[in-house]
Each structure stands twice: as C-alpha cells, then as structure tokens.
Enzyme design. Sequence first.
Site, PDB file in Angstrom:
ATOM      1  N   CYS A  16       0.842  -1.194   0.000  1.00 29.29           N
ATOM      2  CA  CYS A  16       0.000   0.000   0.000  1.00 29.29           C
ATOM      3  C   CYS A  16       0.873   1.239   0.000  1.00 29.29           C
ATOM      4  O   CYS A  16       2.109   1.158   0.058  1.00 29.29           O
ATOM      5  CB  CYS A  16      -0.934   0.008   1.208  1.00 29.29           C
ATOM      6  SG  CYS A  16      -0.072   0.094   2.792  1.00 29.29           S
ATOM      7  N   CYS A  19       3.549   1.788   2.621  1.00 25.11           N
ATOM      8  CA  CYS A  19       4.796   1.034   2.442  1.00 25.11           C
ATOM      9  C   CYS A  19       5.818   1.862   1.669  1.00 25.11           C
ATOM     10  O   CYS A  19       7.017   1.818   1.959  1.00 25.11           O
ATOM     11  CB  CYS A  19       4.529  -0.271   1.694  1.00 25.11           C
ATOM     12  SG  CYS A  19       3.417  -1.410   2.526  1.00 25.11           S
ATOM     13  N   ASP A 434       0.297  12.972 -29.991  1.00 17.85           N
ATOM     14  CA  ASP A 434       1.134  12.674 -31.150  1.00 17.85           C
ATOM     15  C   ASP A 434       0.228  12.823 -32.370  1.00 17.85           C
ATOM     16  O   ASP A 434      -0.957  12.501 -32.305  1.00 17.85           O
ATOM     17  CB  ASP A 434       1.671  11.240 -31.054  1.00 17.85           C
ATOM     18  CG  ASP A 434       2.360  10.812 -32.326  1.00 17.85           C
ATOM     19  OD1 ASP A 434       3.334  11.466 -32.717  1.00 17.85           O
ATOM     20  OD2 ASP A 434       1.901   9.824 -32.943  1.00 17.85           O
ATOM     21  N   ASP A 633       0.502   6.504 -30.187  1.00 18.41           N
ATOM     22  CA  ASP A 633       0.205   5.143 -30.643  1.00 18.41           C
ATOM     23  C   ASP A 633       1.420   4.368 -31.106  1.00 18.41           C
ATOM     24  O   ASP A 633       1.321   3.170 -31.356  1.00 18.41           O
ATOM     25  CB  ASP A 633      -0.823   5.176 -31.777  1.00 18.41           C
ATOM     26  CG  ASP A 633      -0.218   5.670 -33.086  1.00 18.41           C
ATOM     27  OD1 ASP A 633       0.710   6.504 -33.035  1.00 18.41           O
ATOM     28  OD2 ASP A 633      -0.663   5.218 -34.156  1.00 18.41           O
ATOM     29  N   ASP A 637       6.451   6.637 -29.232  1.00 21.44           N
ATOM     30  CA  ASP A 637       5.732   7.366 -28.192  1.00 21.44           C
ATOM     31  C   ASP A 637       5.903   6.753 -26.804  1.00 21.44           C
ATOM     32  O   ASP A 637       5.457   7.338 -25.813  1.00 21.44           O
ATOM     33  CB  ASP A 637       4.234   7.413 -28.518  1.00 21.44           C
ATOM     34  CG  ASP A 637       3.940   8.182 -29.797  1.00 21.44           C
ATOM     35  OD1 ASP A 637       4.659   9.162 -30.059  1.00 21.44           O
ATOM     36  OD2 ASP A 637       3.012   7.798 -30.526  1.00 21.44           O
TER      37      ASP A 637
END
Length: 748
Positions: A16, A19, A434, A633, A637
């Site tokens: 969590c 931590c 992009d 995409d 990228d």
Amino acid sequence: MTSSNEFDLHISGMSCGSCVGRVEKALNAVEGVAEANVNLATETAQVRGTANIDSLIDAVRQAGYQAEPTRTDRTDQLAEEREQEAQSLKRSLWFAAALTLPVVALEMGGHLVPTLHHAINNSIGQQTNWLIQCVLASLVLFGPGLRFFRLGVPALVRLAPDMNSLVALGTSAAWGYSVVATFLPGVLPDNAVNVYYEAAAVIVTLILLGRFLEARAKGRTNQAISRLVSLQAKSARVLRDGKEVEVAPEDIQRGETIVVRPGEKIPLDGELVDGHSYVDESMLTGEPIPVEKSTGDAVVGGTLNKTGSFSFKVTKTGKDTLLAQIIHMVESAQGSKLPIQALVNKITLWFVPAVMAAALLTLIVWLAFGPEPALTFALVNAVAVLIIACPCAMGLATPTSIMVATGRAAEMGILFRHGEALQALRDMDAIAFDKTGTLTRGHPELTDLIPAEGFERSQLLSWAAALEQRSEHPIAEAILAAARQEGLTLPDATGFDALTGYGVHATIEQHDVAIGALRLLRERSEGRNPFEAEADRLASEGKTPLYLLVDRQPAALIAVADRVKDSTPAAIDFLHREGFKVVMMTGDNRRTADAIAGQLGIDEVITDVLPDGKVEALKVLQQRGLKVAFVGDGINDAPALAQADIGIAMGTGTDVAIESADVVLVKGDLRGATNAIAISRAAMRNIKQNLFWAFAYNTALIPLAAGALYPAFGLMLSPVFAAGAMALSSVFVLGNALRLKRLRAVSP
C-alpha cells in the site's frame, strides 16, 4: 563511488501507499543517499548518492521488506515472477471463496431466512453449525489469509501499521471472539454468545480479490521494456577481411561495416557508405512513410529496411544507440513516477492506531468503572469497537468503484491499466497528442487530383497508378489504393525508370508519363507551372503535392496526405470546452504541422521532435506547473507515454505503446479520451463517497460500540449488531459503486 552513482532496486513486500513512504524513509536515512524514489506500481526504487548498495539493501530489509539490484537482463525473469505471484493469488482467491460461501450461507442465510435457520438447527444443531464455520473460517484465515498476518503483525510490532495490519486486526478480532463464543461460551454474557466467522472469512476473500487485480496489473509493467528489447536485431552481417561474417550486435565495434538486405532490421546506429533504399522508421518518428536513404544518410538500429540493399558504418553501439536510449527513457520515466497515494492508505496511517487506542481505552474504562462481570463487559465492548471499525468497507471502497468504473469503461472501448489512472486523469491540465496515427489516420491517402485542361481524371489516375505500380516509393500505395477503390483498369507501363531524387517515368499507351515533386516539373517540363497556386494551397493544408507529366507537359496536380480522423475535431472541441490546453507533438516540419493545427484549433504545436524531444517537451510543460496527459500510438511514443502524468495509447497502435500507457483507447477513436475523463471524474466522486461512508459511518458508531450510551440508557452495542453495522456499511459501498454502471458515453 561518486555522487553521480545511481542504483535501481527491486523492492518486494510492498502492499500500500504507506509502504512506499516507509521504504523511502529507510533509504533516505542511509548515509550517503542524496535522493530515493520508490514506485509502488513497478516495485522499484531509484537511489542516487554515494551509499554502498549493500547498506541500501540492508536498510530495506530492516524496514520489513526485501530488496535486490535490478538488472536489465532480468526483465523476463521479473515478468515471470510477477505472473507467478498473480497465479498464486488467483489460487488463494478461489480457495478462500470456495470456503467462505458455505460460511456465509450457514450464518447469514439463517438470519435472512428464518426457515433456513430452523432447518439448520433441527438438522445439525447450532453447536455443530458453529464448529463447521470455525473449521472453514480458520482454513481461510490461516491459509490464504496468513499472508496478511505475516506482513501485518511485524508492522504492528514496528509501530508502523499498514493495510495488512488492519486486515489482520479486524479478522483476528472477529475470529477470536467467535472461537471464545464457540468453545468457552460461559465467559460471555448470555446475550453476547454469537459468532462472526463469516466476517473474518469475507474480509480475507475480498481483500485477496483486490490484491489479485493489483498483481495482474503489475505483471504487465515490464512487458513494454521486453517488447522494446525485442526490436533489437539478433544478428548482423559484418564485413571482415573482405567477407560477410554473421555476428551478434553486441560483438560489433564502432567503425565496422554492416551489410543490410531488404526486409531486415538494422542492427545498430550508423551512416550509409554504399547503396540506396527506403527505411521504415515508424518506430522512431511515428510517421508511416518510409524514408529514402542514400550514401551519407544516418540509419538507426531497430528500424526496418524495406527495399534495396546497402552497407553502413557503425557509429554507435550498446547503450549509446538510440533504441537503447529509448529503453532507458521508458525505464527512467516509469521508475521516477510516484503513484498517487490512495485516500484509504492515507487514512490507514492514523486510523488503525486510533481504533486500537479506542479499543484499549474501552477495555480499561470498563474494567475500572463497569458493573460486574467487568471483565466480560470490557472484552465484549472492546471487541465490538474492533469489529465496528473492521476494514471490510474501507477495503471495498476503492477496488469496487475501480472495478465497476473500469468495467463500464471497457464496454465503451476504454481500458484503464491500473486504478491510479482513474484518480490522476481527472486532474490533468493539458492533453498532448502525437499527430500521426492519433489525430490522423496513420497512412497516406490520395486527397486531390486536379487535371489540366484536355485531360480526364480517371485516365490520369489510371496512368499514375500504372506508373506507381512499378515504383518503390511508399506514396505509390496511396495512388494505387485510390485507383483500386474506383475500380480502374491499369494499362501496361513499359520502359520504367526511377529518376533518383526526382520521381519515376515510363511509357504508357505510347505516351511518356512521369510523376514526381516540383523539381521533376522544373527538370522535364519546358512550359510554365499551371498548378502553382493550387500547389501552394494544398501544401498549406498539410498535403504533399505531386505533378503528373504526360509527354513532358503538366497534366495533373496530385496531392497525398495523412487525413485527420473524423472523430478528432469533435474530441478537440470537447477538450477545449472542458478547459484543457491541447498540444500537438510531431516529427513533421513546421508548415505541415501548423496546417493540421490550424484545422483543429490546437493551442500549442511542437514540431520536428524525436522520442527524446517529446519527453523533453513534456518535462517543459510539467515544469510550467501543468499536469499533462499524452496520447500516442507508436513505439516512438513509449518514452513520452511513460513520462506524462497520464499516458493514453490508441489501441490501434503498437503493443509497446499500449503497455507503456496508463489508459488504452481500444477503438482508436479520440472520443474515447473524452469518455475516459468523464469516467475518471465520476469514479473519483464515487470513491470519495465510499470512503466517507466507510470511515465516517463506522467511526460514528465507535462510541456506541464502546458503550457510551450504557450509563444513561442502559444500551450496549452487541458485537452482533456491530457486525451488522459493518455489513450495512459494505452493502452501501457496493450499491454506491454499482451506480457507475449507468454511466453514459459523452457526445462531444
């Protein structure tokens, strides 16, 4: 060692947000550490300074976690370990669920259906019923649930309780009280002899469900790196002593000459010394059209040679290659991002100690001032406090909302790869895109064909397609596709010849036909350019103008472009209405990029950028105080998707881009981004409502559970009603989360 040393550690045992803080605190306390950043999502720590790595590992171990150096050659091994962890949690979840269901049926079924209650008592009896529940709940608690005790109890001992501590505390309280009621009922008041085995079992099962979903998401973290590594060529042909020798890329030295054939990957960065070809650099630039390469041009390792053969001299090897730098950028960006602390983890830091203190105070007050039997009353009320504050609803508050919201999002073509993206996306200030494949379709198309006087369009298109059918130039595919779409029959082209740097020409139906750029028109045509105005207009629209010559006379102006997606303008308009700054990043030149930006109303344009340029541009935006989401995409990228506060990948793109992203738009439709933002906002409202109810409701009932009403009204909250209140809290949380199923798609 020097202060410039950097260490990457793999941290295991974190569960969590608290931590993360404890591991960072332990690392920063080591002498010589200048900075330590811990990432829960990737289970890594980046440490900078002069400290010895052994002391760093020892500090993490003393904090209750495990650490080891992260090595790039362990990518596959780490992925396998995470897959094994997910499978282990899955087996534990199914085992716990199978044992929990009969416990719930035996206990809660009897309360809900009086007939079932009588049937159970008349057939096996209450004591046998409780014994069965005890066995099943114990198997759940000390089988699959043992992991919470192994981590939570030591954390309690260190006075640093975490979510595991809360689970261990709540389940052991419910189970322990039930064991006493089962085997030593005489020590409890008659009206308090009840069991709560189902509460303990259900808590463990539901928390295991959340852990399994989290582990499954973590298991995909390193796949982006693995796929980037897979782009590297496995072998290369090197000229040594006049012969071609096949060797591994890591055995090649700078200055050596490599031979590349059509269809092969280029193994390393270098400079052409002989030959001519077209190279697909889409993994680097994101642009769909392969780039012409001739002597003196640079080539990049990992790109794909499309047509001719060539030789190049190696200029960069190993970690200096551009692909290796991209891999490093993805790793660095992923490791440097701290996950947003979930509200439940922030509450847990003080909620657990507060509940423990309230239970202890209840025990002391009843022992000191309570009526006889004081010990029994003290124990009953202390346990009631622990049960009423059981973390069941708190554990459900976030994962149930995430599960319902992400499920609804998936139905709308949106994939959130982890819950943190839901929280972060709603807070973005800017959306960076992009261009190619994201705002545009990602492949060139014929957009215009303007015939000169005396020529027919269909005849000119068929001649152009017949000519381009023999061409190696990638733009030829756009012209051929247009001819096929119109059902044209292509005539024969003879005497085909490529005019390097100018275009191509051949003889078609006894006419000399040529196609190429402006320089071809100037070189071969003796007349003026009748298409000058149209060509300037098309270029200003972001299109590439080409000239078709028939018998050395200009016969047509042809334009090819990567079209803007139909959904893009509406999506951009929606983002503007919602107050987002819209940025476009592209490898295109300024003129083409400005033309696209002008059509769409883009606020800011960044051109001529390579992968590192996009990362740097994002950093500049972030340094201006903006929280930035990046939409892309391509493989190129991947670093930008990792650097952005939120990375959004088009599902029509590459696997590497998708694995580097936080959100994936499956349908490749930008309107998915608008829907993702709407879902993010609705989900976060829902999570806040859940957390408020789980926390405020149970906290408000703690005084009642402690017996605050007993002196004045003689009322005391039995653990039975405490468990009921806890269950009601969970039911509310679940019901509220299910409202997200009714979310509708946004219509920009």
